[in-house]
Motif scaffolding. Sequence first.
Motif, short mmCIF file in Angstrom:
data_model
loop_
_atom_site.label_atom_id
_atom_site.label_comp_id
_atom_site.label_asym_id
_atom_site.label_seq_id
_atom_site.Cartn_x
_atom_site.Cartn_y
_atom_site.Cartn_z
N ASP A 156 -21.54 -14.75 -26.08
CA ASP A 156 -20.15 -14.28 -25.70
C ASP A 156 -19.41 -14.30 -27.15
O ASP A 156 -18.31 -13.79 -27.47
N ALA A 157 -19.66 -15.58 -28.06
CA ALA A 157 -18.78 -15.77 -29.12
C ALA A 157 -19.11 -14.81 -30.19
O ALA A 157 -18.31 -14.32 -30.79
N ASP A 158 -20.24 -14.27 -30.15
CA ASP A 158 -20.51 -13.18 -31.28
C ASP A 158 -20.29 -11.80 -30.72
O ASP A 158 -19.49 -11.21 -31.43
N GLN A 159 -20.07 -11.53 -29.58
CA GLN A 159 -19.14 -10.29 -29.15
C GLN A 159 -17.82 -10.56 -29.24
O GLN A 159 -17.36 -9.34 -29.75
N ALA A 160 -17.10 -11.59 -29.09
CA ALA A 160 -15.90 -11.64 -29.58
C ALA A 160 -15.81 -11.61 -31.15
O ALA A 160 -14.68 -10.96 -31.50
N LYS A 161 -16.58 -12.27 -31.77
CA LYS A 161 -16.52 -12.02 -33.39
C LYS A 161 -16.61 -10.80 -34.15
O LYS A 161 -15.82 -10.52 -34.83
N PHE A 162 -17.55 -10.00 -33.43
CA PHE A 162 -17.74 -8.65 -33.91
C PHE A 162 -17.14 -7.53 -33.21
O PHE A 162 -17.30 -6.26 -33.34
N GLY A 163 -15.97 -7.89 -32.17
CA GLY A 163 -15.13 -7.00 -31.50
C GLY A 163 -15.85 -6.12 -30.52
O GLY A 163 -15.63 -4.98 -30.21
N LEU A 164 -16.98 -6.83 -29.97
CA LEU A 164 -17.78 -6.03 -28.65
C LEU A 164 -17.32 -6.27 -27.48
O LEU A 164 -17.78 -5.60 -26.60
N ALA A 165 -16.60 -7.51 -27.13
CA ALA A 165 -16.05 -7.87 -26.00
C ALA A 165 -14.80 -7.03 -25.38
O ALA A 165 -14.17 -6.90 -26.28
N ALA A 166 -14.73 -6.77 -24.21
CA ALA A 166 -13.94 -5.99 -23.69
C ALA A 166 -12.55 -7.06 -23.41
O ALA A 166 -13.00 -8.14 -22.90
N VAL A 167 -11.48 -6.70 -23.60
CA VAL A 167 -10.43 -7.68 -23.21
C VAL A 167 -9.33 -7.10 -22.44
O VAL A 167 -8.90 -5.75 -22.53
N ASN A 168 -8.45 -7.88 -21.61
CA ASN A 168 -7.34 -7.58 -20.86
C ASN A 168 -7.85 -6.49 -19.70
O ASN A 168 -7.13 -5.58 -19.66
N LEU A 169 -9.01 -6.67 -19.17
CA LEU A 169 -9.59 -5.89 -18.21
C LEU A 169 -9.37 -6.42 -16.86
O LEU A 169 -9.49 -7.75 -16.45
N SER A 170 -8.97 -5.71 -15.79
CA SER A 170 -9.17 -6.07 -14.29
C SER A 170 -10.34 -6.35 -13.72
O SER A 170 -11.29 -5.73 -14.65
N ALA A 171 -10.59 -7.06 -12.76
CA ALA A 171 -11.98 -7.52 -12.41
C ALA A 171 -12.86 -6.17 -12.13
O ALA A 171 -13.86 -5.65 -12.18
N GLU A 172 -11.96 -5.03 -11.52
CA GLU A 172 -12.67 -3.74 -11.32
C GLU A 172 -13.26 -2.99 -12.46
O GLU A 172 -14.34 -2.56 -12.73
N GLU A 173 -12.26 -3.14 -13.65
CA GLU A 173 -12.76 -2.65 -14.82
C GLU A 173 -13.80 -3.09 -15.37
O GLU A 173 -14.78 -2.84 -16.17
N GLU A 174 -13.70 -4.78 -15.53
CA GLU A 174 -14.72 -5.27 -15.94
C GLU A 174 -16.34 -5.03 -15.50
O GLU A 174 -17.11 -4.87 -15.98
N GLU A 175 -16.22 -4.91 -14.19
CA GLU A 175 -17.42 -4.38 -13.48
C GLU A 175 -17.92 -2.98 -14.03
O GLU A 175 -19.00 -2.93 -14.10
N ASP A 176 -17.16 -2.16 -14.13
CA ASP A 176 -17.54 -0.72 -14.46
C ASP A 176 -17.75 -0.60 -15.96
O ASP A 176 -18.36 0.30 -16.60
N ASP A 177 -16.99 -1.39 -16.90
CA ASP A 177 -16.83 -1.07 -18.18
C ASP A 177 -18.14 -1.65 -18.85
O ASP A 177 -18.63 -2.84 -18.68
N LEU A 178 -18.70 -0.91 -19.98
CA LEU A 178 -19.92 -1.56 -20.64
C LEU A 178 -19.52 -1.90 -22.02
O LEU A 178 -19.10 -1.33 -22.86
N THR A 179 -19.37 -3.32 -21.88
CA THR A 179 -19.06 -3.94 -23.30
C THR A 179 -20.06 -3.97 -24.26
O THR A 179 -19.89 -3.77 -25.60
#
Length: 389
Positions: free
Chosen positions: A276-299
């Motif tokens: 998770d730390a590397d995902q955030a470091k390199f801008g790969l993590a999705a941010v400010n998503l709803s629970a439904e969006e997190e389930e559907d979105d491929l980070t």
Amino acid sequence: MATSQPASQRVDSQPASQRAMSTNGLDGGPRGTSGSEIMSALGSSRKQRIFFFTGDDKEIGSHAVKDIMGDAQSVDSVVAWSQCREMLLTSADKRQSVLVMDTERGVTKSELSLRRERKNWNMTVDSIAPMQKWEQYNRSDEIHLYGLGDNGRTVFHLHHDSRIRDNVEEHVIAADSCRKYKSYIFTSQAQTKAGFLALGRSDGAIALYDYVMKSENASCVLDGQPGPVNAVDVSADGRWLVWTTPDFVFFTVLEQTHWSKGKKEKPRIMRLDISDADQAKFGLAAVNLSAEEEEDDLTVNWLPARFDAGTADLMAADTVEREIISYVKDVQVRWPLKQLLKAYDAEEATYFGLAKSVTDNGSVAFHRPVLGDVDLVALSGEIVKTLKF
């Protein structure tokens, strides 16, 4: 070779996330008898050309891809053969054929139009690969391939003498050299140096075969994981297996019994990931998503995970793979096997790799490990680059 194209025209502009399923657009390997020079080839379906590069990232030319009659063809996959003397190509325009291109002349010297030796003989080609791992690094006039066809329903073996030039050959796949499946759709393939075959399936399973043409039943099926399988790779000796889906990378350790028929316990499966730390470091993590969006979105949308090519050195019989490499956008993720195997033995569920950004020029579209610690990568809208890890 033909005159080079401008850099902006070298690679299709299609996003990497849409190109990930096409894992064979880039290939390469040693060129010449000494094996010291690396050459890579990148097929462009949109441009109907194949581009060539040296190991120092210089484009040395390109060829228009045409069939034996001179009609332009959209490149679907590329397999370098016989120390890059030949390129084996499949075409989106003639899905029943395999084209054999002379690399130096830039012409298709043979066109293998495939059909089955049985009823319903028409057959299409989805992908091809050497029957034995690294077989393409040998200088040879004989071509031995495994292939998938008929939209993943058929597995076949092809043999061709490439000294036969300038002809269209109706290449008959004998009844004992192909098998058509009704229950499964195969999406990817990999093979050991001994020719054992691992097939990825659309349902997320991996099927292992000692010799697929002898029986429809696999020696072992690794199932229970999400799919579809985009890519699979196996170590040269068949001990380790890694496979990739759009969302996940999985790894397991195999015994010899897993490649042969009979009852056996299935191996444990480990997930490979980026922290998770590397995902955030390199801008790969999705941010400010709803629970439904997190389930559907491929980070994370993985490119095929592959073993390094250390075992491609034909003079080093005792060499084993040291790394598994994949990419997410512009980030290379490596899992060193020494540490990975310790985590596997400790029965850890997930092992996080080493991540670093490798380019400022956009996402990696394809990659292909060659010759030890060298990985060829094609960048969206750019050229092929040679990376060392």
